[in-house]
Design an enzyme around this catalytic site. Sequence first.
Site, mmCIF file in Angstrom:
data_model
loop_
_atom_site.group_PDB
_atom_site.id
_atom_site.type_symbol
_atom_site.label_atom_id
_atom_site.label_comp_id
_atom_site.label_asym_id
_atom_site.label_seq_id
_atom_site.Cartn_x
_atom_site.Cartn_y
_atom_site.Cartn_z
ATOM 1 C CD GLN A 78 -2.912 1.133 0.337
ATOM 2 O OE1 GLN A 78 -3.535 0.114 0.095
ATOM 3 N NE2 GLN A 78 -3.147 2.272 -0.274
ATOM 4 C CG PHE A 79 2.052 3.425 -3.706
ATOM 5 C CD1 PHE A 79 2.129 4.774 -4.047
ATOM 6 C CD2 PHE A 79 1.139 2.619 -4.368
ATOM 7 C CE1 PHE A 79 1.314 5.304 -5.039
ATOM 8 C CE2 PHE A 79 0.318 3.130 -5.351
ATOM 9 C CZ PHE A 79 0.406 4.484 -5.689
ATOM 10 C CB THR A 80 -1.685 5.639 -1.013
ATOM 11 O OG1 THR A 80 -2.429 4.635 -0.335
ATOM 12 C CG2 THR A 80 -1.810 5.475 -2.520
#
Length: 147
Positions: A78-80
């Site tokens: 989950q890069f966000t």
Amino acid sequence: MIGLLQRVSSASVAVDGVAVGAIDAGLMVLLCCERGDTEKEADALLAKLLRFRVFSDGADKMNLSVTDVAGGLLLVPQFTLAADTRSGTRPSLSLAASPQEAVRLFDYFVRQARRQHAQVATGQFGADMKVSLVNDGPVTFWLQVTA
């Protein structure tokens, strides 16, 4: 490296309508690799989340870890989570690791988790994932390990 832990009764991830990972009771963890993260941060975060006491004991106190209760672990990239939201209305993702570095560290994290914990499922890096979960509590914690 960031981990958003959610104690769940169940959780699953689907890609294109096909389940790619699922657990019953345990922890669903959204994982984010930040610029500068290495295996050192991955190891530290994994050690902490495997020992993090978020499950109730016989006295109804959060004194047990996912390891203690032999719960499942669902790891979802989950890069966000690395978004900088301090100004404007469009998040900046400049703090996230590059996709090449992030997939390398996510895969490393998963390998290490599987060596240390019996039940590990994952999402799919870079895919449009549909994540479903039943948050138990709700109990949600943000863990961050920095270089």
